[in-house]
Design an enzyme around this catalytic site. Structure first.
Site, mmCIF file in Angstrom:
data_model
loop_
_atom_site.group_PDB
_atom_site.id
_atom_site.type_symbol
_atom_site.label_atom_id
_atom_site.label_comp_id
_atom_site.label_asym_id
_atom_site.label_seq_id
_atom_site.Cartn_x
_atom_site.Cartn_y
_atom_site.Cartn_z
ATOM 1 N N TYR A 219 -0.901 6.891 4.494
ATOM 2 C CA TYR A 219 0.191 6.541 5.407
ATOM 3 C C TYR A 219 1.206 5.613 4.750
ATOM 4 O O TYR A 219 2.397 5.650 5.074
ATOM 5 C CB TYR A 219 -0.364 5.904 6.678
ATOM 6 C CG TYR A 219 -0.751 6.916 7.727
ATOM 7 C CD1 TYR A 219 0.228 7.676 8.355
ATOM 8 C CD2 TYR A 219 -2.072 7.125 8.087
ATOM 9 C CE1 TYR A 219 -0.111 8.621 9.320
ATOM 10 C CE2 TYR A 219 -2.417 8.058 9.045
ATOM 11 C CZ TYR A 219 -1.434 8.806 9.661
ATOM 12 O OH TYR A 219 -1.774 9.741 10.600
ATOM 13 N N VAL B 299 -6.096 13.261 6.428
ATOM 14 C CA VAL B 299 -7.003 13.352 5.291
ATOM 15 C C VAL B 299 -6.563 12.338 4.243
ATOM 16 O O VAL B 299 -5.454 12.400 3.718
ATOM 17 C CB VAL B 299 -7.022 14.769 4.696
ATOM 18 C CG1 VAL B 299 -7.991 14.842 3.510
ATOM 19 C CG2 VAL B 299 -7.429 15.786 5.755
ATOM 20 N N TYR C 251 -17.268 4.492 13.287
ATOM 21 C CA TYR C 251 -15.923 3.981 13.038
ATOM 22 C C TYR C 251 -15.570 2.852 14.016
ATOM 23 O O TYR C 251 -15.742 1.686 13.699
ATOM 24 C CB TYR C 251 -14.882 5.112 13.089
ATOM 25 C CG TYR C 251 -13.623 4.715 12.352
ATOM 26 C CD1 TYR C 251 -13.422 5.111 11.036
ATOM 27 C CD2 TYR C 251 -12.672 3.898 12.941
ATOM 28 C CE1 TYR C 251 -12.290 4.705 10.332
ATOM 29 C CE2 TYR C 251 -11.546 3.484 12.253
ATOM 30 C CZ TYR C 251 -11.357 3.890 10.957
ATOM 31 O OH TYR C 251 -10.247 3.476 10.264
ATOM 32 N N GLY D 240 0.832 -1.202 0.000
ATOM 33 C CA GLY D 240 0.000 0.000 0.000
ATOM 34 C C GLY D 240 0.861 1.245 0.000
ATOM 35 O O GLY D 240 0.631 2.172 0.783
ATOM 36 N N GLU E 280 -2.695 0.562 -9.124
ATOM 37 C CA GLU E 280 -3.060 1.843 -9.715
ATOM 38 C C GLU E 280 -3.429 1.674 -11.191
ATOM 39 O O GLU E 280 -3.057 0.680 -11.826
ATOM 40 C CB GLU E 280 -1.907 2.843 -9.565
ATOM 41 C CG GLU E 280 -1.476 3.105 -8.133
ATOM 42 C CD GLU E 280 -2.546 3.785 -7.291
ATOM 43 O OE1 GLU E 280 -3.498 4.350 -7.871
ATOM 44 O OE2 GLU E 280 -2.439 3.743 -6.045
ATOM 45 N N VAL F 80 -3.213 -1.093 3.785
ATOM 46 C CA VAL F 80 -4.137 -1.336 2.682
ATOM 47 C C VAL F 80 -5.534 -0.883 3.092
ATOM 48 O O VAL F 80 -6.060 -1.316 4.115
ATOM 49 C CB VAL F 80 -4.164 -2.828 2.294
ATOM 50 C CG1 VAL F 80 -5.178 -3.068 1.180
ATOM 51 C CG2 VAL F 80 -2.773 -3.281 1.848
ATOM 52 N N ALA F 81 -6.122 -0.003 2.275
ATOM 53 C CA ALA F 81 -7.512 0.425 2.478
ATOM 54 C C ALA F 81 -8.237 0.206 1.154
ATOM 55 O O ALA F 81 -8.196 1.044 0.264
ATOM 56 C CB ALA F 81 -7.575 1.887 2.896
ATOM 57 N N ALA G 166 -2.358 -6.731 -4.181
ATOM 58 C CA ALA G 166 -1.671 -7.291 -3.014
ATOM 59 C C ALA G 166 -2.389 -8.512 -2.452
ATOM 60 O O ALA G 166 -1.768 -9.330 -1.759
ATOM 61 C CB ALA G 166 -1.532 -6.224 -1.927
#
Length: 398
Positions: free
Chosen positions: A56, A279, A240, A51, A78, A141-142, A114
């Site tokens: 981050y 952000v 959350y 990621g 990507e 990873v998001a 991934a």
């Protein structure tokens, strides 16, 4: 050649194009926040960053290259340029590869899924051939979905509360930049939706990477791995930490405990790092969180630490003999955010919110600029009226 003027068209926080020069400049500004070490490392550690193209993960990669002299591999998925520009992560990876070259690092980037077993095999082949082992694995990873290569099932994550509906303020922006505050009511997740979210954002894939490295004998003595987590404010806990995403983060933390038992054979450790708010594209898609971040910035101003500042702290913790852990064994980089005075000030502003007062209580100009900078727009020092080349090659992994 595919030169054209790239404009920030889209809907809400989602933009359809990314600006190459803006993405390059954003990486340059991030790199400028990291101080090089007074002495170069005696041995370049090998790191695998999963990621590495945004948020981050990007900050961790840049901090590792500049301050800790890492070699290794970064992985992200990507899209290249076509009818639209390439994704922002495509351009940021090109710029990060330039930092690696300038730093003298042997660090390459793979554009791959991934979650796929083929990606694991090919990446480990590369690591084995080039380095012979790995010191660090950083997992950031998001993803909105994950196809399990072993079952063929595609799991999709959702952002929902658990148990009961939840109402919150959501921050949006009109095309002219005017702030809009809307009340959003979210239905609770079903048990199947919660389970799917855990399969996407929990610790299963992280664990599979560690297993693959161990099976190939690539875990060096003292190996350390970290997966990124978040707790956040009680103001956002319903959507959350106490929602579907929180269930996935708990699974991530349980995975760290299980990995620690397995890594004992090489003197290794697995951690979760509870980072502070930042952000990101994941944040802008979570109801209530954009408003909370704007209020937090309104309270802290320039004391709001950037992702790369927090990532330098994360590397400091990982390389320390005794990292600063909480009672659950987690690295905590969010103490600045969750301190009692900061949360009290943010809570006071949250309770005073109306559509008329939001611009006074939250730093909306900062937040909108940060959200557009995710796509390379509103970055200082960039001419957006000048045509730019959008069809740029991925940095050659060889």
């Amino acid at each position: 050649m595919s030169e054209r003027v790239v404009s920030p068209t889209g809907h809400g926080y989602l933009l359809l194009d990314s600006h190459p020069a803006g993405c390059f400049r954003g990486v340059e500004l991030t790199r400028a926040e990291v101080r090089a070490p007074e002495r170069p490392p005696r041995r370049r550690p090998t790191a695998l960053v999963i990621g590495s193209s945004g948020g981050y993960g990007l900050a961790i990669t840049i901090a590792g290259l500049v301050r800790y002299g890492i070699d290794g591999v970064g992985i992200s998925l990507e899209r290249p340029a076509g009818h639209r520009s390439a994704t922002a992560g495509w351009y940021r990876t090109i710029a990060t590869a330039a930092i690696a070259r300038e730093s003298g690092s042997d660090f390459s980037f793979r554009n791959a899924d991934a979650f796929a077993d083929t990606t694991k095999t090919e990446t480990l082949d590369l690591l084995a051939k080039r380095f012979g082992g790995v010191d660090y694995l950083m997992y950031s990873v998001a993803a909105p979905r994950r196809t399990d290569p072993r079952s063929g099932v595609t799991h999709r994550s959702v952002i929902k509360p658990l148990g009961a509906p939840h109402s919150t303020w959501n921050l949006e922006f009109a095309d002219d930049g005017a702030a809009l505050l809307r009340e959003t009511v979210l239905a609770p997740a079903t048990s199947a939706e919660t389970a799917a979210t855990v399969r996407v954002m929990g610790g299963e894939d992280w664990s599979r990477w560690i297993t693959a490295l161990a099976d190939r004998g690539l875990l060096r003595e003292g190996f350390r791995t970290v997966a990124l987590s978040y707790i956040g404010s009680p103001l956002t806990s319903a959507i959350y930490r106490n929602g579907t995403i929180g269930a996935a983060k708990v699974d991530l933390e349980n995975t760290a405990n299980a990995l620690n038992r397995r890594l004992a054979a090489v003197g290794g450790r697995a951690y979760t790092s509870v980072n502070g708010a930042a952000v990101s594209q994941a944040l802008t898609g979570t109801p209530g969180i954009p408003l909370y971040a704007g209020l937090l910035r309104g309270v802290l101003g320039d004391r709001f630490p950037s992702p790369v500042q927090q990532s330098v702290q994360l590397w400091d913790q990982l390389t320390a003999d005794r990292p600063d852990l909480d009672e659950c064994g987690r690295i905590r980089l969010d103490r600045w955010e969750l301190s009692a005075p900061v949360q009290a000030a943010v809570t006071d502003r949250w309770r005073s919110l109306t559509p008329e007062t939001v611009t006074e209580l939250a730093d909306l100009r900062w937040f909108r600029g940060q959200s557009r900078a995710l796509y390379g727009f509103d970055v200082p020092g960039v001419r957006y009226d000048t045509p730019v080349e959008t069809d740029l090659p991925w940095p050659n992994p060889s």
